[in-house]
Write a protein that holds these residues in place. Structure first.
Motif, PDB file in Angstrom:
ATOM      1  N   LEU A  50     -12.847 -17.187 -17.423  1.00  0.00           N
ATOM      2  CA  LEU A  50     -13.287 -18.361 -18.166  1.00  0.00           C
ATOM      3  C   LEU A  50     -14.643 -18.857 -17.677  1.00  0.00           C
ATOM      4  O   LEU A  50     -15.023 -18.641 -16.523  1.00  0.00           O
ATOM      5  CB  LEU A  50     -12.264 -19.501 -18.023  1.00  0.00           C
ATOM      6  CG  LEU A  50     -10.845 -19.215 -18.529  1.00  0.00           C
ATOM      7  CD1 LEU A  50      -9.960 -20.422 -18.292  1.00  0.00           C
ATOM      8  CD2 LEU A  50     -10.852 -18.841 -20.004  1.00  0.00           C
ATOM      9  N   LYS A  51     -15.349 -19.537 -18.570  1.00  0.00           N
ATOM     10  CA  LYS A  51     -16.618 -20.167 -18.219  1.00  0.00           C
ATOM     11  C   LYS A  51     -16.391 -21.676 -18.083  1.00  0.00           C
ATOM     12  O   LYS A  51     -15.761 -22.285 -18.940  1.00  0.00           O
ATOM     13  CB  LYS A  51     -17.674 -19.906 -19.301  1.00  0.00           C
ATOM     14  CG  LYS A  51     -18.070 -18.446 -19.450  1.00  0.00           C
ATOM     15  CD  LYS A  51     -19.089 -18.301 -20.574  1.00  0.00           C
ATOM     16  CE  LYS A  51     -19.496 -16.848 -20.770  1.00  0.00           C
ATOM     17  NZ  LYS A  51     -20.453 -16.701 -21.899  1.00  0.00           N
ATOM     18  N   LYS A 123     -21.778 -21.551 -23.558  1.00  0.00           N
ATOM     19  CA  LYS A 123     -20.532 -21.575 -24.334  1.00  0.00           C
ATOM     20  C   LYS A 123     -19.299 -21.636 -23.422  1.00  0.00           C
ATOM     21  O   LYS A 123     -18.471 -20.721 -23.375  1.00  0.00           O
ATOM     22  CB  LYS A 123     -20.451 -20.368 -25.274  1.00  0.00           C
ATOM     23  CG  LYS A 123     -21.554 -20.374 -26.316  1.00  0.00           C
ATOM     24  CD  LYS A 123     -21.399 -19.240 -27.314  1.00  0.00           C
ATOM     25  CE  LYS A 123     -22.481 -19.312 -28.398  1.00  0.00           C
ATOM     26  NZ  LYS A 123     -22.365 -18.236 -29.393  1.00  0.00           N
ATOM     27  N   ASP A 125     -15.684 -22.577 -21.673  1.00  0.00           N
ATOM     28  CA  ASP A 125     -14.302 -22.788 -22.096  1.00  0.00           C
ATOM     29  C   ASP A 125     -13.808 -24.159 -21.644  1.00  0.00           C
ATOM     30  O   ASP A 125     -12.967 -24.778 -22.305  1.00  0.00           O
ATOM     31  CB  ASP A 125     -13.395 -21.709 -21.498  1.00  0.00           C
ATOM     32  CG  ASP A 125     -13.802 -20.310 -21.929  1.00  0.00           C
ATOM     33  OD1 ASP A 125     -13.497 -19.941 -23.070  1.00  0.00           O
ATOM     34  OD2 ASP A 125     -14.436 -19.607 -21.119  1.00  0.00           O
ATOM     35  N   GLU A 147     -16.941 -24.770 -30.403  1.00  0.00           N
ATOM     36  CA  GLU A 147     -15.867 -23.857 -30.783  1.00  0.00           C
ATOM     37  C   GLU A 147     -15.161 -23.204 -29.602  1.00  0.00           C
ATOM     38  O   GLU A 147     -13.973 -22.928 -29.653  1.00  0.00           O
ATOM     39  CB  GLU A 147     -16.451 -22.831 -31.779  1.00  0.00           C
ATOM     40  CG  GLU A 147     -16.403 -21.419 -31.413  1.00  0.00           C
ATOM     41  CD  GLU A 147     -17.048 -20.504 -32.453  1.00  0.00           C
ATOM     42  OE1 GLU A 147     -16.330 -19.564 -32.795  1.00  0.00           O
ATOM     43  OE2 GLU A 147     -18.181 -20.706 -32.899  1.00  0.00           O
ATOM     44  N   THR A 148     -15.853 -23.002 -28.467  1.00  0.00           N
ATOM     45  CA  THR A 148     -15.211 -22.330 -27.334  1.00  0.00           C
ATOM     46  C   THR A 148     -14.508 -23.300 -26.384  1.00  0.00           C
ATOM     47  O   THR A 148     -13.713 -22.879 -25.537  1.00  0.00           O
ATOM     48  CB  THR A 148     -16.244 -21.542 -26.519  1.00  0.00           C
ATOM     49  OG1 THR A 148     -17.223 -22.449 -25.992  1.00  0.00           O
ATOM     50  CG2 THR A 148     -16.925 -20.488 -27.372  1.00  0.00           C
ATOM     51  N   VAL A 149     -14.779 -24.607 -26.509  1.00  0.00           N
ATOM     52  CA  VAL A 149     -14.318 -25.564 -25.492  1.00  0.00           C
ATOM     53  C   VAL A 149     -12.828 -25.876 -25.663  1.00  0.00           C
ATOM     54  O   VAL A 149     -12.395 -26.385 -26.695  1.00  0.00           O
ATOM     55  CB  VAL A 149     -15.143 -26.866 -25.558  1.00  0.00           C
ATOM     56  CG1 VAL A 149     -14.674 -27.829 -24.462  1.00  0.00           C
ATOM     57  CG2 VAL A 149     -16.629 -26.576 -25.390  1.00  0.00           C
ATOM     58  N   ARG A 150     -12.059 -25.584 -24.626  1.00  0.00           N
ATOM     59  CA  ARG A 150     -10.630 -25.874 -24.635  1.00  0.00           C
ATOM     60  C   ARG A 150     -10.333 -27.317 -24.232  1.00  0.00           C
ATOM     61  O   ARG A 150      -9.333 -27.900 -24.661  1.00  0.00           O
ATOM     62  CB  ARG A 150      -9.904 -24.947 -23.653  1.00  0.00           C
ATOM     63  CG  ARG A 150     -10.027 -23.471 -23.970  1.00  0.00           C
ATOM     64  CD  ARG A 150      -9.267 -22.649 -22.937  1.00  0.00           C
ATOM     65  NE  ARG A 150      -9.305 -21.223 -23.248  1.00  0.00           N
ATOM     66  CZ  ARG A 150      -8.629 -20.290 -22.579  1.00  0.00           C
ATOM     67  NH1 ARG A 150      -7.858 -20.651 -21.558  1.00  0.00           N
ATOM     68  NH2 ARG A 150      -8.720 -19.026 -22.916  1.00  0.00           N
ATOM     69  N   ASN A 372      -6.448 -26.767 -18.936  1.00  0.00           N
ATOM     70  CA  ASN A 372      -6.533 -25.370 -19.380  1.00  0.00           C
ATOM     71  C   ASN A 372      -5.148 -24.811 -19.686  1.00  0.00           C
ATOM     72  O   ASN A 372      -4.951 -24.122 -20.691  1.00  0.00           O
ATOM     73  CB  ASN A 372      -7.205 -24.511 -18.309  1.00  0.00           C
ATOM     74  CG  ASN A 372      -7.343 -23.062 -18.737  1.00  0.00           C
ATOM     75  OD1 ASN A 372      -7.928 -22.762 -19.768  1.00  0.00           O
ATOM     76  ND2 ASN A 372      -6.777 -22.151 -17.955  1.00  0.00           N
TER      77      ASN A 372
END
Length: 422
Positions: A50-51, A123, A125, A147-150, A372
């Motif tokens: 993950l980022k 981008k 997470d 769009e990528t952010v959890r 997460n």
């Protein structure tokens, strides 16, 4: 050293890394709670693949948090949350340790914003935010990066206020954990951390005595309580200003004078704003202040002390010491503003003590794992830190101090759980 982090980062000077490593090593040795979390993360790898993008005051304690999250498997990018609190040597050390850094000390406002955006363009997470800056950019300016952010975690009172406003409008796009509202954050970080670090910043900057002076603390939340308590300990006469009647009574019973700001403005030698709001010291207050009054802010943004109205009343402005601007008013009085009205404890100091941030950053790390793990079920809202995580951090802290506490017996548990037993 990671060639990727070196190539992608924007910092002042990689050659400053040795001094930054020494700073990070020092705080690591004084953050036993975060060290326990690091061991947990190294074993579990909760962020593998993950980022994570972090926006916090970029100094040594924050750097160690970044390394702990990195140890949990994350590809970490970090940027500052205040242009004057970034330490260039710490940035360089992080780059050498494989963290991508977009931060410099005192960049121009446009570049400061661009560095934040660069962090989001990775981008991520997950995010860790301070004051809601990353969240605001994502929602208001760069929604294509949402769009990528959890989900993520927020550090400050100011940030949580902004998040709740976004949530109220139905516009928040992912879950955020309100770390600032956790017991192990506000009871210790906001109170003891702010109380000590504010006076550290003021004292090292001004080199003036506090004992016998009148200190006006603007706002009596947990941060204000800490600032007032430490001012009293330094021998000051403390005045508190408030908008909340309950907090005002509390300040009175804690032994402080309470009055409206337009009255306190006439008496103060030192002023410390800790409200999270704007324009709490304005033109009408400058008009009646003593010659030589010293203004400082410990809220997130540099809007609590109204600088344009101070400038408009001044015939000259000059820097008289590092982080002290002297405004000479048109009637000859001088008013001094510390650290450009930015966070005095970070812009003119090293921020909260390592042992305090140990608890806060352990909460940040554990909250990031929590959001997460459960982001699909939490929904797009602001959530509190689970009490179990709060308690876990407190247990780790007690263990590090060599202390233990009692436990309820089964009989005691039954007694507390029953309405019939007496």
């Amino acid at each position: 050293m990671s060639s990727k982090s070196v190539e992608n980062s924007i910092i002042t000077d990689l050659g400053l890394a040795p001094e930054g490593h020494l700073k990070i090593d020092w705080v690591e040795a004084h953050m036993p709670v975060l060290n326990k979390v690091r061991k947990q993360f190294e074993a579990e790898q909760p962020f593998k693949g993950l980022k994570v993008a972090i926006s916090l005051h970029l100094e040594a304690k924050t750097a160690y948090l970044a390394k702990v999250i990195q140890a949990g498997g994350a590809d970490v990018t970090i940027t500052g949350s205040n242009p004057l609190s970034t330490q260039d040597d710490v940035c360089a050390a992080l780059v050498e340790d494989g963290v991508t850094v977009f931060a410099k000390y005192n960049p121009e406002p446009k570049e400061y914003k661009e560095l934040m955006i660069r962090a989001l363009e990775t981008k991520p997470d997950l995010i860790i935010d301070d004051g809601g800056d990353l969240v605001t950019i994502l929602h208001a300016e760069r929604p294509e990066l949402l769009e990528t952010v959890r989900g993520g975690a927020e550090e400050t009172t100011t940030g949580i206020l902004r998040l709740k406003a976004l949530e109220k409008e139905g516009a928040l796009k992912f879950p955020m954990v309100a770390v600032n509202d956790a017991y192990c954050k506000y009871l210790f970080d906001n109170r003891y951390g702010t109380g000590q670090s504010v006076w550290d910043g003021i004292n090292r900057t001004t080199n003036l005595v506090v004992a016998g002076k009148t200190v006006v603390v603007v706002g009596y939340g947990w941060c204000g309580k800490g600032v007032a308590m430490r001012a009293k300990g330094l021998g000051a006469n403390v005045i508190v200003t408030e908008i909340d009647a309950i907090k005002a009574v509390e300040a009175y019973m804690d032994g402080f004078r309470v009055m409206p700001m337009h009255e306190a403005a006439r008496e103060g030698d030192f002023f410390v704003t800790v409200t999270g709001n704007r324009d709490v010291i304005t033109g009408e207050h400058y008009d009646v202040m003593k010659d030589g009054a010293i203004l400082s802010n410990a809220g997130h943004f540099d809007v609590e002390v109204n600088k344009p109205e101070l400038q408009a009343r001044s015939q000259s402005v000059r820097t008289v010491r590092r982080n002290i601007e002297e405004y000479q008013l048109k009637d000859g009085r001088k008013i001094y503003l510390l650290a450009e009205g930015r966070l005095v404890n970070l812009a003119a100091g090293d921020g909260h003590p390592a042992e305090i941030m140990d608890m806060t950053f352990a909460l940040q790390a554990l909250s990031l794992k929590y959001v997460n793990d459960l982001h699909n079920s939490i929904g797009s809202r602001v959530v509190n830190v689970p009490y179990e995580l709060d308690e876990q951090v407190a247990r780790y802290k007690l263990e590090s101090l060599g202390m233990g506490i009692d436990q309820l017996s089964e009989v005691q548990k039954s007694y507390l759980d029953s309405w019939a037993e007496h």
